[in-house]
Every structure is written in structure tokens, then in C-alpha cells.
Design an enzyme around this catalytic site. Structure first.
Site, PDB file in Angstrom:
ATOM      1  N   ALA A  36       0.826  -1.209   0.000  1.00 16.39           N
ATOM      2  CA  ALA A  36       0.000   0.000   0.000  1.00 16.39           C
ATOM      3  C   ALA A  36       0.864   1.265   0.000  1.00 16.39           C
ATOM      4  O   ALA A  36       0.690   2.168  -0.831  1.00 16.39           O
ATOM      5  CB  ALA A  36      -0.915  -0.019   1.220  1.00 16.39           C
ATOM      6  N   GLY A  37       1.838   1.332   0.912  1.00 14.11           N
ATOM      7  CA  GLY A  37       2.634   2.551   1.064  1.00 14.11           C
ATOM      8  C   GLY A  37       3.615   2.743  -0.081  1.00 14.11           C
ATOM      9  O   GLY A  37       3.729   3.842  -0.638  1.00 14.11           O
ATOM     10  N   GLU A  58      10.365  -5.382  -4.756  1.00 12.13           N
ATOM     11  CA  GLU A  58       9.169  -6.026  -4.191  1.00 12.13           C
ATOM     12  C   GLU A  58       9.119  -7.463  -4.699  1.00 12.13           C
ATOM     13  O   GLU A  58       9.058  -7.697  -5.909  1.00 12.13           O
ATOM     14  CB  GLU A  58       7.910  -5.254  -4.633  1.00 12.13           C
ATOM     15  CG  GLU A  58       6.586  -5.978  -4.421  1.00 12.13           C
ATOM     16  CD  GLU A  58       6.315  -6.395  -2.963  1.00 12.13           C
ATOM     17  OE1 GLU A  58       6.195  -5.503  -2.127  1.00 12.13           O
ATOM     18  OE2 GLU A  58       6.240  -7.616  -2.698  1.00 12.13           O
ATOM     19  N   GLN A  66      -5.623  -5.636   1.545  1.00 11.19           N
ATOM     20  CA  GLN A  66      -5.834  -6.517   2.708  1.00 11.19           C
ATOM     21  C   GLN A  66      -7.115  -6.223   3.500  1.00 11.19           C
ATOM     22  O   GLN A  66      -7.700  -7.147   4.077  1.00 11.19           O
ATOM     23  CB  GLN A  66      -4.615  -6.466   3.631  1.00 11.19           C
ATOM     24  CG  GLN A  66      -3.331  -6.934   2.941  1.00 11.19           C
ATOM     25  CD  GLN A  66      -2.069  -6.587   3.723  1.00 11.19           C
ATOM     26  OE1 GLN A  66      -2.007  -6.704   4.937  1.00 11.19           O
ATOM     27  NE2 GLN A  66      -1.043  -6.150   3.010  1.00 11.19           N
ATOM     28  N   VAL A 101      14.863  -7.181  -0.384  1.00 15.55           N
ATOM     29  CA  VAL A 101      16.084  -6.633   0.205  1.00 15.55           C
ATOM     30  C   VAL A 101      16.470  -7.514   1.382  1.00 15.55           C
ATOM     31  O   VAL A 101      15.644  -7.826   2.241  1.00 15.55           O
ATOM     32  CB  VAL A 101      15.862  -5.170   0.653  1.00 15.55           C
ATOM     33  CG1 VAL A 101      17.008  -4.698   1.548  1.00 15.55           C
ATOM     34  CG2 VAL A 101      15.735  -4.272  -0.568  1.00 15.55           C
ATOM     35  N   CYS A 186      -4.122  -3.295  11.661  1.00 16.03           N
ATOM     36  CA  CYS A 186      -5.566  -3.240  11.867  1.00 16.03           C
ATOM     37  C   CYS A 186      -6.012  -3.995  13.129  1.00 16.03           C
ATOM     38  O   CYS A 186      -6.616  -5.078  13.021  1.00 16.03           O
ATOM     39  CB  CYS A 186      -6.321  -3.755  10.655  1.00 16.03           C
ATOM     40  SG  CYS A 186      -8.063  -3.243  10.733  1.00 16.03           S
ATOM     41  N   ASP A 322       3.156   0.268   7.989  1.00 15.58           N
ATOM     42  CA  ASP A 322       3.225  -0.613   9.155  1.00 15.58           C
ATOM     43  C   ASP A 322       4.637  -0.758   9.737  1.00 15.58           C
ATOM     44  O   ASP A 322       4.787  -1.108  10.898  1.00 15.58           O
ATOM     45  CB  ASP A 322       2.723  -2.021   8.776  1.00 15.58           C
ATOM     46  CG  ASP A 322       1.266  -2.025   8.359  1.00 15.58           C
ATOM     47  OD1 ASP A 322       0.598  -0.979   8.499  1.00 15.58           O
ATOM     48  OD2 ASP A 322       0.787  -3.080   7.893  1.00 15.58           O
ATOM     49  N   LYS A 330      -1.873   0.865  12.775  1.00 13.10           N
ATOM     50  CA  LYS A 330      -1.296   0.467  11.484  1.00 13.10           C
ATOM     51  C   LYS A 330      -2.408   0.074  10.507  1.00 13.10           C
ATOM     52  O   LYS A 330      -2.950  -1.046  10.576  1.00 13.10           O
ATOM     53  CB  LYS A 330      -0.322  -0.708  11.675  1.00 13.10           C
ATOM     54  CG  LYS A 330       0.808  -0.411  12.653  1.00 13.10           C
ATOM     55  CD  LYS A 330       1.602   0.817  12.252  1.00 13.10           C
ATOM     56  CE  LYS A 330       2.824   1.041  13.113  1.00 13.10           C
ATOM     57  NZ  LYS A 330       3.324   2.419  13.026  1.00 13.10           N
ATOM     58  N   THR A 331      -2.734   0.984   9.618  1.00 12.73           N
ATOM     59  CA  THR A 331      -3.848   0.783   8.682  1.00 12.73           C
ATOM     60  C   THR A 331      -3.536   1.417   7.326  1.00 12.73           C
ATOM     61  O   THR A 331      -2.664   2.284   7.224  1.00 12.73           O
ATOM     62  CB  THR A 331      -5.139   1.461   9.212  1.00 12.73           C
ATOM     63  OG1 THR A 331      -4.839   2.843   9.412  1.00 12.73           O
ATOM     64  CG2 THR A 331      -5.636   0.853  10.502  1.00 12.73           C
ATOM     65  N   CYS A 365     -10.688   2.781  11.100  1.00  6.48           N
ATOM     66  CA  CYS A 365     -10.952   1.345  11.152  1.00  6.48           C
ATOM     67  C   CYS A 365     -12.448   1.127  10.961  1.00  6.48           C
ATOM     68  O   CYS A 365     -13.244   1.471  11.845  1.00  6.48           O
ATOM     69  CB  CYS A 365     -10.497   0.795  12.508  1.00  6.48           C
ATOM     70  SG  CYS A 365     -10.675  -0.995  12.600  1.00  6.48           S
TER      71      CYS A 365
HETATM   72  C1  LIG Z   1      -7.233  -8.842   7.765  1.00 10.93           C
HETATM   73  C2  LIG Z   1      -6.804  -7.418   7.598  1.00 10.93           C
HETATM   74  C3  LIG Z   1      -7.762  -6.414   7.677  1.00 10.93           C
HETATM   75  C4  LIG Z   1      -7.384  -5.082   7.549  1.00 10.93           C
HETATM   76  N1  LIG Z   1      -8.364  -4.130   7.586  1.00 10.93           N
HETATM   77  C5  LIG Z   1      -8.038  -2.830   7.381  1.00 10.93           C
HETATM   78  C6  LIG Z   1      -9.061  -1.842   7.300  1.00 10.93           C
HETATM   79  O1  LIG Z   1     -10.257  -2.144   7.400  1.00 10.93           O
HETATM   80  N2  LIG Z   1      -8.701  -0.562   7.086  1.00 10.93           N
HETATM   81  C7  LIG Z   1      -7.388  -0.195   6.936  1.00 10.93           C
HETATM   82  O2  LIG Z   1      -7.135   0.989   6.713  1.00 10.93           O
HETATM   83  N3  LIG Z   1      -6.391  -1.120   7.015  1.00 10.93           N
HETATM   84  C8  LIG Z   1      -6.671  -2.424   7.231  1.00 10.93           C
HETATM   85  N4  LIG Z   1      -5.682  -3.375   7.252  1.00 10.93           N
HETATM   86  C9  LIG Z   1      -4.253  -2.962   7.361  1.00 10.93           C
HETATM   87  C10 LIG Z   1      -3.605  -2.589   6.042  1.00 10.93           C
HETATM   88  O3  LIG Z   1      -3.790  -3.579   5.072  1.00 10.93           O
HETATM   89  C11 LIG Z   1      -2.116  -2.336   6.274  1.00 10.93           C
HETATM   90  O4  LIG Z   1      -1.966  -1.419   7.344  1.00 10.93           O
HETATM   91  C12 LIG Z   1      -1.454  -1.762   5.012  1.00 10.93           C
HETATM   92  O5  LIG Z   1      -1.497  -2.694   3.973  1.00 10.93           O
HETATM   93  C13 LIG Z   1      -0.024  -1.322   5.322  1.00 10.93           C
HETATM   94  O6  LIG Z   1       0.638  -0.948   4.144  1.00 10.93           O
HETATM   95  P1  LIG Z   1       2.215  -1.155   4.032  1.00 10.93           P
HETATM   96  O7  LIG Z   1       2.624  -0.616   2.715  1.00 10.93           O
HETATM   97  O8  LIG Z   1       2.879  -0.654   5.256  1.00 10.93           O
HETATM   98  O9  LIG Z   1       2.413  -2.740   4.075  1.00 10.93           O
HETATM   99  P2  LIG Z   1       1.873  -3.849   2.999  1.00 10.93           P
HETATM  100  O10 LIG Z   1       0.709  -3.314   2.242  1.00 10.93           O
HETATM  101  O11 LIG Z   1       1.698  -5.067   3.799  1.00 10.93           O
HETATM  102  O12 LIG Z   1       3.090  -3.974   1.991  1.00 10.93           O
HETATM  103  C14 LIG Z   1       4.387  -4.354   2.394  1.00 10.93           C
HETATM  104  C15 LIG Z   1       5.126  -4.879   1.153  1.00 10.93           C
HETATM  105  O13 LIG Z   1       6.516  -4.986   1.442  1.00 10.93           O
HETATM  106  C16 LIG Z   1       7.012  -6.174   0.817  1.00 10.93           C
HETATM  107  N5  LIG Z   1       8.247  -6.570   1.524  1.00 10.93           N
HETATM  108  C17 LIG Z   1       8.357  -7.139   2.748  1.00 10.93           C
HETATM  109  N6  LIG Z   1       9.667  -7.357   3.034  1.00 10.93           N
HETATM  110  C18 LIG Z   1      10.377  -6.917   1.968  1.00 10.93           C
HETATM  111  C19 LIG Z   1      11.766  -6.893   1.654  1.00 10.93           C
HETATM  112  N7  LIG Z   1      12.684  -7.353   2.504  1.00 10.93           N
HETATM  113  N8  LIG Z   1      12.156  -6.383   0.468  1.00 10.93           N
HETATM  114  C20 LIG Z   1      11.233  -5.898  -0.410  1.00 10.93           C
HETATM  115  N9  LIG Z   1       9.891  -5.903  -0.175  1.00 10.93           N
HETATM  116  C21 LIG Z   1       9.480  -6.405   0.997  1.00 10.93           C
HETATM  117  C22 LIG Z   1       5.882  -7.166   0.967  1.00 10.93           C
HETATM  118  O14 LIG Z   1       5.974  -8.204   0.008  1.00 10.93           O
HETATM  119  C23 LIG Z   1       4.655  -6.277   0.754  1.00 10.93           C
HETATM  120  O15 LIG Z   1       4.221  -6.272  -0.590  1.00 10.93           O
HETATM  121  C24 LIG Z   1      -6.018  -4.737   7.337  1.00 10.93           C
HETATM  122  C25 LIG Z   1      -5.057  -5.743   7.225  1.00 10.93           C
HETATM  123  C26 LIG Z   1      -5.450  -7.067   7.335  1.00 10.93           C
HETATM  124  C27 LIG Z   1      -4.417  -8.156   7.192  1.00 10.93           C
END
Ligand SMILES: Cc1cc2nc3c(=O)[nH]c(=O)nc-3n(C[C@H](O)[C@H](O)[C@H](O)COP(=O)(O)OP(=O)(O)OC[C@H]3O[C@@H](n4cnc5c(N)ncnc54)[C@H](O)[C@@H]3O)c2cc1C
Length: 435
Positions: A36-37, A58, A66, A101, A186, A322, A330-331, A365
Site C-alpha cells: 500500500a505505502g 518487491e 488486505q 532486500v 488493523c 506498518d 497500522k492501517t 478502522c
Molecule cells: C485482515 C486485515 C484487515 C485489515 N483491515 C483494514 C481496514 O479495514 N482498514 C485499513 O485501513 N487497514 C486495514 N488493514 C491494514 C492494512 O492492510 C495495512 O496497514 C497496510 O497494507 C499497510 O501498508 P504497508 O505498505 O505498510 O504494508 P503492505 O501493504 O503489507 O506492503 C508491504 C510490502 O513490502 C514487501 N516486503 C516485505 N519485506 C520486503 C523486503 N525485505 N524487500 C522488499 N519488499 C518487501 C511485501 O511483500 C509487501 O508487498 C487490514 C489488514 C489485514 C491483514
């Protein structure tokens, strides 16, 4: 990136993906993680850069929305509704390195990847999200892999469909929902699964045979009092047992027994039989990130200034989502608001200016409480409600459920293209300009 080649993803969009990797690559902006981020900031900044000046590392083939996993667990949506191929969601002028990474070297401004390549950068955004540690609970992985075990989890694309299967198979006994004793994304999602199960059992005349139990490691049902008060009324009305400070420690899949510890009395455990067990796993930031002590705090999160999201130690490093130490819930909702701040601050720092945009800790949320009801919690760092709509969002509303089910997925895919940065402007409009 001389060995990059253009790959046609579909008829409309293209991206470049490294086909052969040399030992060392360079880029202006490195984004680690295309969730997402990572995708959102890539889209917001892509126009400021020439082709291939941004590299996104990635490993995953798909980007998952999610938040939809909650509804997949309830049988309302399918896994294909929640995902898009990574090549479709990354901006067309970035280079996607499909790798992970493995080592961060922020003093040298470089990282190395699983395939052993080195990528040098001028600026880096860390967006790795959280790692799911299913293996930390003895018996859990075995139980998840067994088809008819009744053990399921909404947190992974691998197991989320098993939740609905377990609801359909349920005959009689305990349906237990857990929240772990670690940071998690979440924190509302584990109890949403319990509300949906309750609604499913009622709809299918199974509720009299089911005891629905929500075991949470937290000392509260929800961190924001306004919504916690509303949720206590929901659980009382639905006859759901809530056990605070109760943490899942092990499972015996053959016997359908789960063991929980009482976090108020260390060492005290009790075993419970289950017919269905929906587990939210322990989580932490990815191991390869945590081991870079220069970047992370004691808890393993990228140490950032909570206002600007800039690393406290490296001015050319930012983190989103996150994996960042900012003390928000964390959302995806937090990611949306952070993305606007980070895009502005990274642009400022790249031009030699100070990062001045400020993130206020906004998170939201949508607490789905059934098949047609939702309490939309929105709040900031101080856990003060920051509601977008001009009515009391602590009520269970059908309109908020429809928004969660039908509108938010579209908003997410727009966010990944850089078109959504959170509801701040909408909130102002809804409230006729008043705070
Ligand atoms: C069941 C569930 C319900 C949820 N409900 C909600 C909701 O209702 N509302 C809401 O706002 N949020 C909700 N969330 C939370 C939301 O999905 C996360 O907070 C959000 O996806 C965080 O974004 P992010 O980019 O930090 O991490 P992610 O979207 O998880 O992306 C992280 C990425 O980093 C990659 N990565 C990991 N390690 C490495 C590495 N070493 N090198 C390169 N890439 C790597 C992974 O493959 C992944 O693609 C929910 C989550 C879940 C699981």
C-alpha cells in the site's frame, strides 16, 4: 539499468522490470516494498523523475487490498476481488526489481537483495509492512494446512478463504477469535471476524449451538473510548464472550484444543476446546529490516520522526506504513494520510529544503459488526475521534458498511495511483469548513 526491458502487462499499461541483474545498480529513489505505502508514494513521486530513476524492490507477484480479507472471511468477497498484479499497480516509469532486500547499509546508501545484487540510492523509502509469524505458535501451521481442522486466519491470502469454509462446516461448540500479544496491523480486524461469524451463525440457524469467544491480548476492546463504549454494547447485545489480556500460546490440532495464557498472571494458562479457531498471528517487522540496528528502534520499527516520517538518523531515508515507528494504528487509512506528507517532505529534502509537512497520526478502522453494519472509527495520535461525516460514526450504520464493501476498494486502487491522500479535504467540506 541497462539490462531492463519493457514488459507488456496489459493492453493499457506498461512497466519496466529488470530481466537480468548486474552486480551494482544505482537510482535516485529506492522504494523497498510495493504494498500500500510503497506503490502510493511511487505514484505520487513518479512524475518528478525520469524513467528508471526510481527502483521498487518487491518480491510479490500481486498487490493485495488486505482490508477486504475481513469480507472474504465472511464469504462476501473473493480473493480475486482483493488483488491486482504488481505490474499493473506500479507506475509505468519505475523499475520493478522482483526480489527482496536482504541487507540494508544506510551509511553506504545501498541495499543488497536476495539474488546478491547491490542497489545504491540517493534517497530511500522503506515500506516493508509487517511479517506474519504463524510459526511462533506451536501447532498453528499444521492446523492451518489441514483442510478440515477448523483453524483459519484472515491475515494471510493463503488462509483467509478457510475462514468461510470453517463457518460453513461449523456444527456445534466454541468459535474462538484471537488477537496476539505483539504489535499488529488493523487491531480492529480480529473482532470484526467474530461479529461476522455471529451474524453468519444467526443467519444459518447455528447460533444456539455456538459460543462465540473473542480472546484479546489487549487490556481494552478498542483503543478509542468512544468506539470502545459502542463495541461493548455490540458484544453484550450479540452474546459474544470477550476475554481481555488472554493470549493464544499453542494448539493441538488433533485434539482441537487451544491453550491461552493469562497476561495478568504470567505462567497461568488454560486449555479450551474449539470447533473453529480464527487466529491473528504474532507479527513483527521483517527480519532483514530488524537486523539493521542503525535504522530501527528497540522494537524493530524504522525509527522515524512521527511528524515528518523522516528517519531520525538518516536524512535521506523515510518510512511509511506498518514498518514505521510512528505510534499510529497500522492501517491503509494511515498510509493514505502519510503518503501526502511523505511525498511533500521527500520532495522538499531532495531540493535541499527542510521537511515541513506534518502527519497527525490519522488512522481509521471500519468496524464491520455484521453483514450490513459498520462503525467507522476515525482518530488521531491522541486517540481523539476525527470523524469525516457530520453524524455520529459510533453507531452501527448500513451506509458505512456499503462504503467499506463497495467504495473503499475503489478508493484503494486510486490511492495506489496517487489519487487519494486521506479524507482531510472531504472532512472539511462535510463540516462546512469547521474543524
Ligand atoms: C485482515 C486485515 C484487515 C485489515 N483491515 C483494514 C481496514 O479495514 N482498514 C485499513 O485501513 N487497514 C486495514 N488493514 C491494514 C492494512 O492492510 C495495512 O496497514 C497496510 O497494507 C499497510 O501498508 P504497508 O505498505 O505498510 O504494508 P503492505 O501493504 O503489507 O506492503 C508491504 C510490502 O513490502 C514487501 N516486503 C516485505 N519485506 C520486503 C523486503 N525485505 N524487500 C522488499 N519488499 C518487501 C511485501 O511483500 C509487501 O508487498 C487490514 C489488514 C489485514 C491483514
Amino acid at each position: 539499468m541497462s539490462m531492463s526491458r519493457l514488459i507488456s502487462v496489459n493492453s493499457k499499461r506498461y512497466f519496466s522490470k529488470t530481466s537480468k541483474l548486474h552486480d551494482t545498480h544505482s537510482c535516485k529513489l529506492l522504494i523497498v516494498g510495493g504494498g500500500a505505502g510503497g506503490c502510493t508514494v511511487a505514484a505520487k513521486l513518479a512524475n518528478n523523475f525520469k524513467k528508471h530513476e526510481i527502483i521498487v524492490v518487491e518480491p510479490a507477484e500481486y498487490n493485495y487490498y488486505q482490508p477486504l480479507f475481513t469480507l472474504i472471511g465472511g464469504g462476501t468477497k473473493t480473493i480475486s476481488d482483493a488483488r491486482k498484479p504488481m505490474g499493473q499497480v506500479l507506475p509505468k516509469n519505475v523499475t520493478w526489481v522482483q526480489d527482496a532486500v536482504r541487507e540494508f547499509s544506510p551509511k553506504e546508501n545501498c541495499v543488497s537483495t536476495g539474488c546478491g545484487h547491490t542497489i545504491k540510492y540517493d534517497f530511500m523509502l522503506i515500506a516493508t509492512g509487517l511479517q506474519l509469524n504463524y510459526d511462533k505458535i506451536p501447532g498453528l501451521l499444521d492446523a492451518l494446512k489441514q483442510k478440515d481442522s477448523g483453524v483459519c486466519s484472515n491475515y494471510s491470502e493463503l488462509y483467509v478463504e478457510k475462514t468461510f469454509e470453517s463457518l460453513k462446516r461449523f456444527k456445534k461448540g466454541n468459535a474462538i477469535f484471537t488477537l496476539p500479544n505483539t504489535p499488529l496491523k488493523c487491531p480492529g480486524a480480529p473482532q470484526k471476524a467474530a461479529y461476522i461469524a455471529d451474524a453468519f451463525f444467526r443467519k444459518n440457524n447455528k447460533r444456539n449451538n455456538a459460543r462465540v469467544i473473542y480472546n484479546t491480548s489487549l487490556p481494552v476492546i478498542f483503543g478509542v473510548k468512544k468506539y470502545a463504549d459502542a463495541l461493548w454494547k455490540v458484544v453484550e447485545g450479540r452474546d459474544i464472550d470477550v476475554n481481555l489480556r488472554t493470549n493464544l500460546v499453542s494448539i493441538e490440532p488433533g485434539k482441537n484444543v487451544a491453550t491461552f495464557e493469562n497476561l495478568e498472571k504470567p505462567g497461568e494458562t488454560h486449555a479450551v476446546n474449539y470447533e473453529m479457531l480464527n487466529v491473528t498471528p504474532p507479527m513483527c517487522t521483517p527480519n532483514d529490516l530488524r537486523k539493521c540496528r542503525e535504522l530501527v528502534n528497540d522494537a524493530g520499527f524504522v525509527d522515524v520522526n512521527k511528524d515528518t516520517m523522516q528517519s531520525t538518523k538518516f536524512d535521506n531515508v523515510f518510512a511509511i506504513g506498518d514498518c514505521a515507528s510512528s505510534p499510529n494504528s497500522k492501517t491503509c487509512a494511515a498510509v493514505a494520510s502519510q503518503s501526502t506528507v511523505i511525498a511533500a517532505n521527500m520532495t522538499a529534502v531532495m531540493s535541499g529544503n527542510k521537511p515541513e509537512a506534518i502527519y497527525n497520526g490519522y488512522a481509521s478502522c471500519p468496524l464491520v459488526t455484521g453483514y450490513d453494519k459498520c462503525i467507522l472509527a476515525e482518530f488521531d495520535y491522541n486517540l481523539t475521534p476525527m470523524e469525516t461525516f457530520p453524524f455520529n460514526q459510533a453507531r452501527e450504520l448500513r451506509s458505512m458498511y456499503i462504503m467499506k464493501r463497495d467504495i473503499m476498494p475503489t478508493v484503494y486502487w486510486l490511492m495506489l495511483r496517487g489519487y487519494w491522500g486521506g479524507p482531510a479535504t472531504m472532512r472539511k467540506f462535510m463540516r462546512l469548513g469547521f474543524a
